[in-house]
Design a protein around this motif. Sequence first.
Motif, short mmCIF file in Angstrom:
data_model
loop_
_atom_site.label_atom_id
_atom_site.label_comp_id
_atom_site.label_asym_id
_atom_site.label_seq_id
_atom_site.Cartn_x
_atom_site.Cartn_y
_atom_site.Cartn_z
N MET A 102 49.20 41.65 16.26
CA MET A 102 50.00 42.17 17.37
C MET A 102 49.35 41.87 18.72
O MET A 102 50.04 41.66 19.71
CB MET A 102 50.24 43.66 17.21
N ILE A 103 48.03 41.82 18.76
CA ILE A 103 47.36 41.39 20.00
C ILE A 103 47.72 39.94 20.29
O ILE A 103 48.00 39.57 21.43
CB ILE A 103 45.83 41.57 19.88
N SER A 104 47.74 39.11 19.26
CA SER A 104 48.12 37.70 19.46
C SER A 104 49.58 37.59 19.90
O SER A 104 49.93 36.71 20.69
CB SER A 104 47.87 36.89 18.18
N CYS A 105 50.43 38.47 19.40
CA CYS A 105 51.85 38.46 19.79
C CYS A 105 52.04 38.86 21.24
O CYS A 105 53.06 38.51 21.85
CB CYS A 105 52.65 39.39 18.89
N TYR B 19 53.43 49.29 20.89
CA TYR B 19 52.56 49.28 19.71
C TYR B 19 51.09 49.27 20.15
O TYR B 19 50.26 50.04 19.65
CB TYR B 19 52.88 48.04 18.89
N LEU B 20 50.77 48.41 21.11
CA LEU B 20 49.39 48.29 21.58
C LEU B 20 49.00 49.48 22.46
O LEU B 20 47.86 49.95 22.41
CB LEU B 20 49.21 46.98 22.34
N GLU C 266 43.05 52.85 23.23
CA GLU C 266 41.61 53.15 23.24
C GLU C 266 40.93 52.81 21.93
O GLU C 266 39.72 53.02 21.78
CB GLU C 266 41.41 54.63 23.57
N GLU C 267 41.66 52.28 20.97
CA GLU C 267 41.04 51.87 19.71
C GLU C 267 40.17 50.64 19.92
O GLU C 267 40.52 49.73 20.67
CB GLU C 267 42.11 51.54 18.65
N GLN C 268 39.05 50.61 19.22
CA GLN C 268 38.20 49.43 19.28
C GLN C 268 38.74 48.39 18.32
O GLN C 268 39.16 48.71 17.20
CB GLN C 268 36.77 49.80 18.90
N VAL C 269 38.80 47.16 18.77
CA VAL C 269 39.27 46.06 17.93
C VAL C 269 38.09 45.57 17.10
O VAL C 269 37.19 44.90 17.61
CB VAL C 269 39.86 44.91 18.78
N HIS C 270 38.10 45.92 15.85
CA HIS C 270 36.99 45.58 14.95
C HIS C 270 36.92 44.07 14.74
O HIS C 270 37.95 43.42 14.58
CB HIS C 270 37.20 46.29 13.61
N PRO C 271 35.72 43.47 14.79
CA PRO C 271 34.38 44.06 14.91
C PRO C 271 33.81 43.95 16.31
O PRO C 271 32.59 43.92 16.49
CB PRO C 271 33.57 43.21 13.93
N TYR C 272 34.68 43.89 17.33
CA TYR C 272 34.22 43.65 18.69
C TYR C 272 34.03 44.95 19.45
O TYR C 272 34.64 45.96 19.14
CB TYR C 272 35.21 42.75 19.43
N ASN C 273 33.23 44.90 20.47
CA ASN C 273 32.98 46.08 21.29
C ASN C 273 33.96 46.13 22.46
O ASN C 273 33.57 46.31 23.61
CB ASN C 273 31.53 46.07 21.80
N HIS C 274 35.24 45.94 22.15
CA HIS C 274 36.29 45.94 23.16
C HIS C 274 37.50 46.69 22.62
O HIS C 274 37.84 46.58 21.44
CB HIS C 274 36.71 44.52 23.53
N THR C 275 38.16 47.44 23.50
CA THR C 275 39.35 48.18 23.10
C THR C 275 40.60 47.30 23.17
O THR C 275 40.58 46.21 23.77
CB THR C 275 39.56 49.40 24.01
N VAL C 276 41.67 47.82 22.60
CA VAL C 276 42.97 47.14 22.68
C VAL C 276 43.37 46.94 24.13
O VAL C 276 43.83 45.85 24.52
CB VAL C 276 44.04 47.95 21.92
N ALA C 277 43.19 47.98 24.94
CA ALA C 277 43.56 47.88 26.36
C ALA C 277 42.79 46.75 27.05
O ALA C 277 43.35 46.01 27.86
CB ALA C 277 43.31 49.21 27.07
N VAL D 226 46.41 49.98 33.89
CA VAL D 226 46.17 49.30 35.16
C VAL D 226 45.66 50.31 36.20
O VAL D 226 45.86 51.51 36.05
CB VAL D 226 47.46 48.64 35.71
N PRO D 227 45.01 49.84 37.27
CA PRO D 227 44.71 50.73 38.39
C PRO D 227 46.01 51.21 39.04
O PRO D 227 47.04 50.53 38.93
CB PRO D 227 43.90 49.84 39.35
#
Length: 314
Positions: A161-164, A208-209, A214-225, A250-251
Motif C-alpha cells: 500500500m505504501i508503493s500504491c 489506509y495509510l 505512526e506505525e513503524q514500517v518493519h524493519p526500518y526506523n521510519h513510520t508510515v507518515a 503536514v505542518p
Amino acid sequence: MAVSFSPSSLVLFFMVSCSLIGMAVSESMCQPTYPAHAIAVDEEDVNLLQFAENLEHLEADYFLWGALGYGLDEVAPQLVMGGPPPTGAKKAELNELTLNIITEFAYEEVGHLRILKRTVGGFPRPLMDLSAANFAKLIDSAFGYPLVPPFDPYHDSLSYMISCYVLPYMGLVAYVGTNPFLNGYYSKRLLAGLLGVESGQDAVIRTYLYERAEEQVHPYNHTVAEFTTYISELRNRLAKCGIKDEGIIVPKELGAENRTMTNVLSADPDSISYMRTPAEVLRVVYGTGNEHIPGGFYPKGANGKIAREFLKKP
C-alpha cells in the motif's frame, strides 16, 4: 379455448410491463441534452486522453499482478495491443482486506483502459518496470540513502500500500491538468468519470495509510507518515514545479485552512486538487526529473504522440 391467468400471474405481468415502460421513458428522460452542433470528441482531445493510457497501463498491471499473480495479458489481452509484458511484476503477500481493495482497483483499471481505447484509440502497452528493485530505487531516492534491506513492495500488505501511494495520485493530478484543454463534451464526461475513480482510489490508499500513520514500517526506523512525506517531497523535486504533493501528516501551513496537520487528502490552499502537465508527470514517473530522459517505471519511455515527441527533443 379461453386462457385463464391466476391473480399472481397477472400481478407479475403488470409489474414487468410497468417496469419495461418505465425503463423506456426514463432512458429518454435521463440522457443529457447537448447543443446540436457540439463535438463529442475533438481531434485535439485524442492525444491528451491517449497520454493517460500510459498511467492506466501502469496501474492495471501493477494491481493485477499484486492481487492475482498475473496481468493484463491474461485478463484483457486485447488491450495490450502487442506491447511487451512488464518486468519484475509478481503477486504480493496481501491480507484479506488489502487483497479485496487491490483486486477491485485492478479491475477498475481494466475498465479505464477499455473505455479510453474504445473512445480515442490506443497504442501498444509500453515496457514497464514493476520490479521490487525499481521501487527500492525510488524509495532510496526519497529518503536520500539506501534502505537496508532494500524496500520490497511485494513483501506484505503495508509495503504494497505504501508503493500504491505512488500510483493513482499521478493519474489524479494528470487528469486535473488535462481537463482545461479538452473541447469535446464526451471527452469531458470521460475524463470526469476517470478522475472520480482515480480520486477515490487515492483517497482509499491515503486513508489506509493515515490509519497507520505512526506505525513503524518493519524493519526500518521510519513510520508510515514519514514514507508518505519523503515520497511526496521526491515527486515535488522531480516535477520541478513547487508543492503539488503532500504526505498524510503536514505542518499547519499546508493543512486545510492552515488549521489541520492531518492531510488525508492532498489539496492546494483552496482545498482543490493539484494539477500537473504531461511534462511534469513524465519527470516523476521516469524518475529522472527530465521528460526527455526515460527511466523509472518506463525504461524505454511512455507511448503516444505527447510522450514520444518529448523523447525526440534533447
